[in-house]
Motif scaffolding. Structure first.
Motif, mmCIF file in Angstrom:
data_model
loop_
_atom_site.group_PDB
_atom_site.id
_atom_site.type_symbol
_atom_site.label_atom_id
_atom_site.label_comp_id
_atom_site.label_asym_id
_atom_site.label_seq_id
_atom_site.Cartn_x
_atom_site.Cartn_y
_atom_site.Cartn_z
ATOM 1 N N ASP A 206 0.810 -1.121 -0.211
ATOM 2 C CA ASP A 206 -0.048 0.082 0.143
ATOM 3 C C ASP A 206 0.693 1.303 0.031
ATOM 4 O O ASP A 206 0.553 2.120 0.781
ATOM 5 N N ASN A 207 1.933 1.259 -0.764
ATOM 6 C CA ASN A 207 2.865 2.428 -1.068
ATOM 7 C C ASN A 207 3.183 2.836 -2.176
ATOM 8 O O ASN A 207 4.066 3.331 -2.591
ATOM 9 N N ASN A 208 1.953 2.706 -3.240
ATOM 10 C CA ASN A 208 2.378 3.128 -4.661
ATOM 11 C C ASN A 208 2.044 4.536 -4.587
ATOM 12 O O ASN A 208 1.119 5.061 -4.027
ATOM 13 N N THR A 209 2.720 5.177 -5.780
ATOM 14 C CA THR A 209 2.344 6.453 -6.098
ATOM 15 C C THR A 209 1.634 6.328 -7.311
ATOM 16 O O THR A 209 1.462 5.280 -7.885
ATOM 17 N N GLU A 210 0.767 7.381 -7.509
ATOM 18 C CA GLU A 210 -0.069 7.589 -8.877
ATOM 19 C C GLU A 210 0.859 7.543 -10.041
ATOM 20 O O GLU A 210 0.485 6.762 -10.866
ATOM 21 N N ARG A 214 0.509 4.617 -12.906
ATOM 22 C CA ARG A 214 0.208 5.164 -14.166
ATOM 23 C C ARG A 214 1.306 4.404 -15.384
ATOM 24 O O ARG A 214 0.886 4.124 -16.277
ATOM 25 N N LEU A 215 2.388 4.531 -14.721
ATOM 26 C CA LEU A 215 3.505 4.031 -15.550
ATOM 27 C C LEU A 215 3.121 2.559 -15.669
ATOM 28 O O LEU A 215 3.236 1.912 -16.924
ATOM 29 N N LYS A 244 8.131 10.498 -18.761
ATOM 30 C CA LYS A 244 6.982 10.942 -19.087
ATOM 31 C C LYS A 244 6.056 10.559 -17.747
ATOM 32 O O LYS A 244 5.005 11.231 -17.182
ATOM 33 N N TYR A 245 6.495 9.251 -17.266
ATOM 34 C CA TYR A 245 5.472 9.079 -15.966
ATOM 35 C C TYR A 245 6.373 9.310 -14.511
ATOM 36 O O TYR A 245 6.265 8.624 -13.667
ATOM 37 N N THR A 252 9.392 0.068 -11.790
ATOM 38 C CA THR A 252 9.258 -1.275 -12.773
ATOM 39 C C THR A 252 9.299 -2.682 -11.879
ATOM 40 O O THR A 252 9.291 -3.668 -12.759
ATOM 41 N N ASP A 253 9.582 -2.791 -10.750
ATOM 42 C CA ASP A 253 10.241 -4.016 -10.187
ATOM 43 C C ASP A 253 9.174 -5.017 -10.179
ATOM 44 O O ASP A 253 9.670 -6.232 -10.381
ATOM 45 N N SER A 254 7.788 -4.749 -10.159
ATOM 46 C CA SER A 254 6.938 -5.739 -9.988
ATOM 47 C C SER A 254 6.259 -6.130 -11.269
ATOM 48 O O SER A 254 5.521 -6.956 -11.430
ATOM 49 N N LEU A 255 6.905 -5.603 -12.431
ATOM 50 C CA LEU A 255 6.287 -5.725 -13.680
ATOM 51 C C LEU A 255 6.531 -7.396 -14.169
ATOM 52 O O LEU A 255 5.488 -7.918 -14.704
ATOM 53 N N ALA A 256 7.714 -7.575 -13.867
ATOM 54 C CA ALA A 256 8.122 -9.049 -14.584
ATOM 55 C C ALA A 256 7.198 -10.161 -13.659
ATOM 56 O O ALA A 256 6.518 -11.015 -14.379
ATOM 57 N N ASN A 257 6.885 -10.056 -12.431
ATOM 58 C CA ASN A 257 6.218 -11.087 -11.800
ATOM 59 C C ASN A 257 4.668 -10.891 -12.314
ATOM 60 O O ASN A 257 4.018 -11.854 -12.427
ATOM 61 N N LEU A 258 4.388 -9.418 -12.469
ATOM 62 C CA LEU A 258 2.963 -9.317 -13.038
ATOM 63 C C LEU A 258 2.766 -10.221 -14.422
ATOM 64 O O LEU A 258 1.692 -10.823 -14.657
ATOM 65 N N LEU A 259 3.740 -10.011 -15.391
ATOM 66 C CA LEU A 259 3.759 -10.850 -16.584
ATOM 67 C C LEU A 259 3.761 -12.218 -16.610
ATOM 68 O O LEU A 259 2.900 -12.832 -17.262
ATOM 69 N N LEU A 260 4.325 -12.602 -15.371
ATOM 70 C CA LEU A 260 4.423 -14.211 -15.134
ATOM 71 C C LEU A 260 2.952 -14.447 -14.604
ATOM 72 O O LEU A 260 2.557 -15.976 -14.730
#
Length: 331
Positions: A206-210, A214-215, A244-245, A252-260
Motif C-alpha cells: 500500500d505504498n504506490n504513487t500515482e 500510471r507507468l 513521462k511518468y 518497474t520492479d513488480s512488472l516481471a512478476n505481473l507478466l508471469l
C-alpha cells in the motif's frame, strides 16, 4: 567451531566494521544489511553500512537513513572502507557487483572480509565465505547467523523486521521455489521475536504513487508483447517513456512478476533504458525454464535460475529484436 561462531568471533574482535551490499539495492540487500547492523549493535559493537546507491523509495519506511551511500558520500564511504578491519559482503558473490568505485576500494583493502550470499558461482575473495545457494535469501542466512552463533535471544522486532522484509521480497512473497521448509522455520523465529508481518506487507503493498501505477498501466496496455510460440512476455520502456511518468527507482520492479501471472507464461522479461544502458530483468517458472543462462551468455548478467538480471548497450529497438531472436533458442 561452526562457521557462524567463527563470524561472531570476528565481530567481537573487530574495531571498525563495515557492511556492504550490491549495487541496485533491493529488499534483500537492504534487509540483510540493516538486520546485521542491528544484531551487531545488540552484541555491543558498532558498524557502518555502506552501499553503492540508494534503496527504492518504497523501502524508505525502513531505517535507510542509517546507510551511507557511495553515490552521495564518496569521500566518507571511502574513508570508512579504508579504516575497516572487518568488511561484510552481503548478497553478492563477486566484487564487480558493487560498482567500479566500491570494487576498487574492496579489492585494495587487506582487512578480513566475510561474504554471506545465496547466489550461484561465488568468487574466492573473502576470508570467510557463507555461500548457501539453496537459501531463499541473504536475510535468511543472517537469521541463521544469529541463531547458530547462539544469540537467538537477541532477535527482536528491530532486527527481525528488515530480515522478514528481505525474505519476503526475494521470494516473491513466498511464491518462488527457493522457499523451503527451512525458510518457514526461519520465519517462525522472526515472528516469535515480535515482528508484525501484516504491517510489513501493508507498507510494501500500500505504498504506490500515482505515477508508478500510471507507468505500470501504460506498460501493460501499450508495451506488452507476448511471444505465444514460446510463452514469453516482454515489456520494453525507453527513457522518454519513463520520464513521462516521473520514473523513480523501483517503479518497474513488480512488472516481471505481473507478466508471469498471465496464464501459460514460462518467462517474463522487462527492460528499461537508463543512462544509455538497457537494464534487463528476467523471471521464469520452473527448473525447466532457467533464465540465468540467457542472461549470462548474451547480456553480461546472471543470477538465480528463475530470477536474473542483465544489461545491453544496444538501443531499445535493437535490444528487443535481439531478445526476440534468442528466446526461441531457450524456451
Amino acid at each position: 567451531m561452526n562457521i557462524y561462531k567463527q563470524i561472531e568471533a570476528e565481530i567481537q574482535g573487530a574495531s571498525h566494521i563495515v557492511i556492504t551490499a550490491h549495487k541496485s539495492a533491493d529488499g534483500d540487500s537492504i534487509g540483510s544489511s540493516l538486520g546485521l547492523l542491528h544484531f551487531i549493535e545488540k552484541l555491543g559493537k558498532k558498524a557502518v553500512v555502506c552501499h553503492p546507491d540508494k534503496a527504492p523509495d518504497f523501502l524508505d519506511w525502513l531505517d535507510t537513513n542509517a546507510i551511507l551511500l557511495m553515490e552521495e558520500n564518496l569521500e566518507e564511504v571511502s574513508a570508512e572502507i579504508k579504516k575497516a578491519d572487518l568488511i561484510f559482503c552481503l548478497d553478492y558473490n563477486a566484487t564487480n557487483r558493487v560498482g567500479s568505485e566500491m570494487q576498487a576500494l574492496l579489492e585494495a583493502s587487506t582487512c578480513k572480509k566475510v561474504m554471506i550470499d545465496h547466489h550461484l558461482n561465488p568468487e574466492d575473495f573473502a576470508t570467510i565465505t557463507v555461500s548457501e545457494t539453496t537459501a531463499s535469501s541473504t536475510s535468511e542466512l543472517i537469521v541463521e547467523l544469529i541463531d547458530q552463533s547462539g544469540h537467538l535471544d537477541l532477535l527482536d522486532e528491530k532486527i527481525g523486521t528488515p530480515l522478514y522484509l528481505g525474505i519476503l521480497t526475494d521470494t516473491g512473497s513466498f511464491r518462488f521455489n527457493s522457499v523451503k521448509a527451512r525458510t518457514h522455520e526461519v520465519l517462525a523465529k522472526i515472528l516469535a521475536s515480535g515482528v508484525q508481518h501484516h504491517l510489513i506487507h501493508e507498507k510494501l503493498s500500500d505504498n504506490n504513487t500515482e505515477s508508478r501505477l500510471r507507468l505500470q498501466g501504460y506498460a501493460m496496455s501499450k508495451k506488452l508483447e507476448i511471444l505465444y510460440d514460446c510463452n514469453v512476455a516482454i515489456i520494453s520502456l525507453s527513457k522518454e517513456e519513463l520520464a513521462k511518468y516521473n520514473y523513480k527507482k523501483g517503479d518497474t520492479d513488480s512488472l516481471a512478476n505481473l507478466l508471469l501471472s498471465i496464464k501459460g507464461m514460462k518467462a517474463a522479461i522487462v527492460f528499461t533504458e537508463r543512462n544509455g544502458i538497457m537494464k534487463i530483468s528476467f523471471r521464469s517458472k520452473g527448473a525447466e525454464n532457467p533464465v540465468n543462462i540467457l542472461a549470462k551468455e548474451h547480456f553480461n548478467g546472471g543470477g538465480h535460475a528463475n530470477a536474473s538480471g542483465g544489461m545491453s548497450d544496444l538501443t531499445v529497438t535493437e535490444t528487443l529484436e535481439k531478445l526476440k531472436g534468442l528466446i526461441p533458442q531457450y524456451f
